[in-house]
Design a protein around this motif. Structure first.
Motif, PDB file in Angstrom:
ATOM      1  N   PHE A 160      -6.439 -21.192 -12.952  1.00  0.00           N
ATOM      2  CA  PHE A 160      -6.517 -20.401 -11.724  1.00  0.00           C
ATOM      3  C   PHE A 160      -7.262 -21.121 -10.599  1.00  0.00           C
ATOM      4  CE2 PHE A 160      -5.665 -16.966 -14.784  1.00  0.00           C
ATOM      5  CZ  PHE A 160      -4.657 -16.298 -14.117  1.00  0.00           C
ATOM      6  N   LYS A 169     -11.270 -13.362  -5.872  1.00  0.00           N
ATOM      7  CA  LYS A 169     -10.020 -13.874  -5.303  1.00  0.00           C
ATOM      8  C   LYS A 169      -8.840 -12.948  -5.550  1.00  0.00           C
ATOM      9  CE  LYS A 169      -6.963 -17.916  -5.427  1.00  0.00           C
ATOM     10  NZ  LYS A 169      -6.779 -19.299  -5.970  1.00  0.00           N
ATOM     11  N   TYR A 170      -8.735 -12.425  -6.775  1.00  0.00           N
ATOM     12  CA  TYR A 170      -7.513 -11.722  -7.157  1.00  0.00           C
ATOM     13  C   TYR A 170      -7.591 -10.204  -7.119  1.00  0.00           C
ATOM     14  CZ  TYR A 170      -5.461 -16.132  -8.538  1.00  0.00           C
ATOM     15  OH  TYR A 170      -4.941 -17.403  -8.516  1.00  0.00           O
ATOM     16  N   THR A 171      -8.755  -9.619  -6.964  1.00  0.00           N
ATOM     17  CA  THR A 171      -8.818  -8.169  -6.878  1.00  0.00           C
ATOM     18  C   THR A 171      -9.039  -7.687  -5.460  1.00  0.00           C
ATOM     19  OG1 THR A 171     -11.194  -8.121  -7.380  1.00  0.00           O
ATOM     20  CG2 THR A 171      -9.670  -7.949  -9.234  1.00  0.00           C
ATOM     21  N   THR A 206      -4.637  -8.883  -1.626  1.00  0.00           N
ATOM     22  CA  THR A 206      -4.023  -9.955  -2.393  1.00  0.00           C
ATOM     23  C   THR A 206      -2.523  -9.770  -2.525  1.00  0.00           C
ATOM     24  OG1 THR A 206      -6.057 -10.284  -3.650  1.00  0.00           O
ATOM     25  CG2 THR A 206      -4.051 -11.172  -4.606  1.00  0.00           C
ATOM     26  N   GLU A 234     -14.228 -16.604  -1.694  1.00  0.00           N
ATOM     27  CA  GLU A 234     -13.808 -16.360  -3.075  1.00  0.00           C
ATOM     28  C   GLU A 234     -14.944 -16.597  -4.065  1.00  0.00           C
ATOM     29  OE1 GLU A 234     -10.583 -19.037  -3.589  1.00  0.00           O
ATOM     30  OE2 GLU A 234      -9.109 -17.742  -2.604  1.00  0.00           O
ATOM     31  N   ASN A 283       0.710 -11.413   3.463  1.00  0.00           N
ATOM     32  CA  ASN A 283       0.299 -11.300   2.074  1.00  0.00           C
ATOM     33  C   ASN A 283       1.523 -11.336   1.176  1.00  0.00           C
ATOM     34  OD1 ASN A 283      -2.520 -10.846   2.679  1.00  0.00           O
ATOM     35  ND2 ASN A 283      -1.929  -8.791   3.325  1.00  0.00           N
ATOM     36  N   TRP A 342     -12.799 -15.484  -9.855  1.00  0.00           N
ATOM     37  CA  TRP A 342     -11.436 -14.985 -10.101  1.00  0.00           C
ATOM     38  C   TRP A 342     -11.312 -13.543  -9.612  1.00  0.00           C
ATOM     39  CZ3 TRP A 342      -8.921 -11.011 -12.565  1.00  0.00           C
ATOM     40  CH2 TRP A 342      -7.550 -11.169 -12.776  1.00  0.00           C
ATOM     41  N   TYR A 343     -12.266 -12.702  -9.992  1.00  0.00           N
ATOM     42  CA  TYR A 343     -12.208 -11.298  -9.567  1.00  0.00           C
ATOM     43  C   TYR A 343     -12.294 -11.165  -8.051  1.00  0.00           C
ATOM     44  CZ  TYR A 343     -12.436  -9.321 -14.266  1.00  0.00           C
ATOM     45  OH  TYR A 343     -12.122  -8.947 -15.556  1.00  0.00           O
ATOM     46  N   PHE A 397      -0.831 -11.710 -11.822  1.00  0.00           N
ATOM     47  CA  PHE A 397      -1.515 -12.800 -11.140  1.00  0.00           C
ATOM     48  C   PHE A 397      -1.322 -14.123 -11.885  1.00  0.00           C
ATOM     49  CE2 PHE A 397      -4.442  -9.344  -9.428  1.00  0.00           C
ATOM     50  CZ  PHE A 397      -3.810  -9.329  -8.196  1.00  0.00           C
ATOM     51  N   SER A 398      -1.237 -14.052 -13.221  1.00  0.00           N
ATOM     52  CA  SER A 398      -0.987 -15.266 -14.007  1.00  0.00           C
ATOM     53  C   SER A 398       0.379 -15.836 -13.668  1.00  0.00           C
ATOM     54  CB  SER A 398      -1.057 -14.950 -15.506  1.00  0.00           C
ATOM     55  OG  SER A 398      -2.308 -14.428 -15.867  1.00  0.00           O
ATOM     56  N   ARG A 421       0.373 -17.308 -10.081  1.00  0.00           N
ATOM     57  CA  ARG A 421      -0.353 -18.574 -10.041  1.00  0.00           C
ATOM     58  C   ARG A 421       0.524 -19.736 -10.511  1.00  0.00           C
ATOM     59  NH1 ARG A 421      -3.713 -21.950  -7.594  1.00  0.00           N
ATOM     60  NH2 ARG A 421      -4.872 -23.277  -9.030  1.00  0.00           N
TER      61      ARG A 421
END
Length: 361
Positions: free
Chosen positions: A121, A132-134, A138, A46, A266, A129-130, A155-156, A159
């Motif tokens: 996060f 991990k989350y893109t 995911t 990540e 996932n 962040w990008y 994603f917010s 989390r």
């Protein structure tokens, strides 16, 4: 040796991930090979932690690259961060539902929103962040142009459920126990007030190793639920979208179906869909069977819009009248605008008061 050219504008973690995928090596297996924890390797991928000399040596020994390759890769990436971070950070912050995150108490209204959001996060910088989350793995849900702009809000929201899960007892996931508990949970559908059924529902789920997190949705988050695993526990996260009993309970048993039938690797996100894939259909069928067993379906179909019969049938089926009405609407036996007054409506004040009393808000 690496048999492809790494993208030097991405994080070293992306390069590691690409190599592992190219060689079909699972993360836990790789972690064991380099004598590190799976959690550390995930953070490494990540971009949440830096590659030091010790890690560089381990990566070199296992992946067939030089130690200097990984040191240079790390230094080059970090230098790019310093140059591009301000603009990237500004774009990232503007994509997040900041007003609602503050309103819901997820972050503080401070002069350093960047730090607040990074801490929220659990990442070291916006690039982590990008990364991990893109990642394309995911989420498991139907991606359309409609939802692309909503991902930061989604994603917010997810989390927040992850953070709330830390407040629950650490029971391990027990599929059979959870399956056996569904009949007991079904009786809660006849309870009118969340103050009565939520504590019982949360307790039953927790006993089976299932975290049930209730989280309101921020702006641009068209989500009713998500199911995922966090370590050895399962998470069902729900938004109470539409605030009606038929929607809430169908979503709950739909998510339960994903856990029992699919054991998802996932997260599986629930958004209103016109196209239903195989797993979604199976989860729908599971929820319908729990709420209205197959042997009662023909009898329910004959009720049509008779209010008295709907109430009587709901008692026989062991569910609320609103659930029967919702099923009749879904099957197009009655119109969607018909008999909605018989559905039970929930209020966020009752929900929040209950969660606060349980210290789960």
């Amino acid at each position: 040796m690496i048999n492809f050219q790494p993208n030097w504008t991405s994080s070293p973690g992306n390069t590691i991930n690409d190599i592992l995928k190219n060689r079909s090596i699972e993360v836990p297996v790789f972690a064991k090979k380099i004598d590190e924890s799976t959690d550390l390797v995930i953070k490494l991928i990540e971009g949440s932690i830096k590659i030091n000399n010790e890690l560089a040596s381990k990566l070199s020994n296992e992946l067939g690259t030089s130690r200097s390759f990984w040191i240079n890769r790390e230094e080059h990436y970090r230098s790019l961060l310093k140059v591009n971070q301000p603009k990237v950070m500004s774009n990232w912050i503007s994509s997040l539902p900041i007003k609602d995150m503050i309103k819901f108490g997820w972050i503080k209204d401070s002069n350093n929103l960047e730090k607040e959001c990074l801490n929220y996060f659990g990442v070291s910088d916006v690039y982590a962040w990008y990364t991990k989350y893109t990642n394309t793995n995911t989420l498991s849900f139907r991606k359309t142009e409609t939802y692309k702009s909503d991902l930061a809000s989604i994603f917010s929201w997810i989390r927040r459920g992850e953070l709330l899960s830390n407040k629950y007892p650490l029971n391990e996931w027990n599929k059979q126990k959870f399956l056996d508990s569904l009949d007991e949970i079904k009786t809660l559908t006849r309870e009118k007030n969340p103050k009565k059924f939520l504590p019982k529902l949360i307790s039953i789920c927790s006993d089976c190793g299932v975290v049930l997190a209730i989280v309101p949705t921020p702006k641009n988050c068209p989500v009713s639920g998500v199911v995922k695993f966090i370590g050895n526990r399962a998470l069902i996260q729900m938004s109470f979208r539409y605030l009606s009993d038929d929607q809430f309970w169908f979503t709950f048993f739909h998510e339960a179906g994903h856990l029992i039938l699919h054991n998802p690797e996932n997260p599986i996100l629930e958004i209103d869909k016109k196209v239903i894939d195989e797993k979604e259909k199976e989860a729908n069928d599971f929820a319908q069977e729990v709420l209205i067993p197959y042997y009662l379906k023909e009898e329910m179909m004959k009720i049509r819009g008779n209010k008295k019969k709907i109430v009587g049938f709901s008692i026989k089926a062991g569910v609320s009248p609103g659930i029967v009405i919702g099923q009749l609407q879904h099957l197009k036996i009655i119109r969607f605008e018909y008999l909605n007054g018989y559905k039970r409506r929930y209020d966020w004040s009752d929900i929040n008061e209950t969660l606060e009393s349980l210290k789960l808000s």
